[in-house]
Enzyme design. Structure first.
Site, PDB file in Angstrom:
ATOM      1  N   HIS A  96       0.872  -1.184   0.000  1.00 18.05           N
ATOM      2  CA  HIS A  96       0.000   0.000   0.000  1.00 18.05           C
ATOM      3  C   HIS A  96       0.900   1.222   0.000  1.00 18.05           C
ATOM      4  O   HIS A  96       2.094   1.120   0.317  1.00 18.05           O
ATOM      5  CB  HIS A  96      -0.874   0.006   1.262  1.00 18.05           C
ATOM      6  CG  HIS A  96      -0.040   0.101   2.496  1.00 18.05           C
ATOM      7  ND1 HIS A  96       0.479  -1.022   3.115  1.00 18.05           N
ATOM      8  CD2 HIS A  96       0.432   1.162   3.174  1.00 18.05           C
ATOM      9  CE1 HIS A  96       1.231  -0.636   4.130  1.00 18.05           C
ATOM     10  NE2 HIS A  96       1.226   0.685   4.198  1.00 18.05           N
TER      11      HIS A  96
ATOM     12  N   HIS B 241       5.725   6.198  -0.870  1.00 21.26           N
ATOM     13  CA  HIS B 241       6.488   4.970  -1.102  1.00 21.26           C
ATOM     14  C   HIS B 241       5.618   3.768  -0.794  1.00 21.26           C
ATOM     15  O   HIS B 241       4.619   3.883  -0.074  1.00 21.26           O
ATOM     16  CB  HIS B 241       7.722   4.946  -0.184  1.00 21.26           C
ATOM     17  CG  HIS B 241       7.338   4.867   1.257  1.00 21.26           C
ATOM     18  ND1 HIS B 241       7.024   5.981   2.010  1.00 21.26           N
ATOM     19  CD2 HIS B 241       7.132   3.799   2.074  1.00 21.26           C
ATOM     20  CE1 HIS B 241       6.674   5.609   3.219  1.00 21.26           C
ATOM     21  NE2 HIS B 241       6.718   4.284   3.287  1.00 21.26           N
TER      22      HIS B 241
END
Ligand code: 3AM
EC number: 3.1.4.58
Length: 183
Positions: A37, A121
């Protein structure tokens, strides 16, 4: 109490592209692809009534859909020691703007401000027990990674249960982003 975070879920095609990067560092603890995620805001443990306020605040956000391009790999360190390995995201003003709106909305309902600068990220692995030279070589070898761009049409409030091996993340609520106007 609930442990919550706000993130972008990734479609299965992108998860498998990213999963292709896993492996090749002894001692690394790779994140299971189902858990990939892109965190927009970590919330942490909160009372259920406050979670309801968080949900209401997130539901008020008017954001726009955008294309997310994952590219490159990098590391975060803590006290001079490399902790995690991640896949980065190409700079995207719509994403940055969305993250800012989420931060503002959560502060309005009383959550303390996030001190860390947003650095989009997707965490690939925990590497605090891996040999530094192997991590450095890995980053060099995979720096040119580029995933197929993906259209992001909602963001998600996840709950997290800490597990022995890996945490279990459950999407609790999805918040739609408005479609872009046709060009
Ligand atoms: O998106 P990543 O993988 O970088 O490390 C946790 C994960 O980050 C982070 O929130 C994301 C979803 O769990 N996280 C966990 N505990 C945290 C904390 N106390 C935290 N981030 C900040 N403070």
């Amino acid at each position: 109490m609930l442990r919550l975070f706000v993130a972008l879920a990734l479609p299965p095609e992108i998860r498998s592209e990213v999963a292709g990067l896993a492996g090749g560092i002894p001692g690394a603890k790779w994140v299971p692809p189902d858990n990939y995620h892109l965190t927009l805001r970590f919330i942490g443990e909160i009372e259920n009534w406050r979670a309801q306020e968080v949900d209401d605040a997130l539901a008020m956000i008017r954001g726009h859909a955008f294309d997310l391009s994952l590219r490159g790999v990098g590391t975060f360190d803590k006290a001079g020691r490399i902790q995690s390995l991640w896949v980065g995201a190409e700079r995207n003003d719509t994403l940055t703007h969305l993250q800012g709106k989420i931060e503002t909305a959560l502060q309005r309902v009383g959550l303390p401000p996030e001190r860390k600068r947003f650095s989009p990220h997707v965490t690939l692995a925990r590497v605090d027990r891996a040999p530094l030279d192997k991590v450095v070589a890995y980053v060099q070898a995979h720096n040119l990674f580029r995933a197929t761009p993906v259209s992001v049409q909602h963001f998600t409030l996840f709950s997290s249960r800490l597990g022995k091996e890996a945490s279990v993340y459950t999407p609790e609520v999805e918040y739609d982003l408005a479609a872009r106007a046709a060009a």
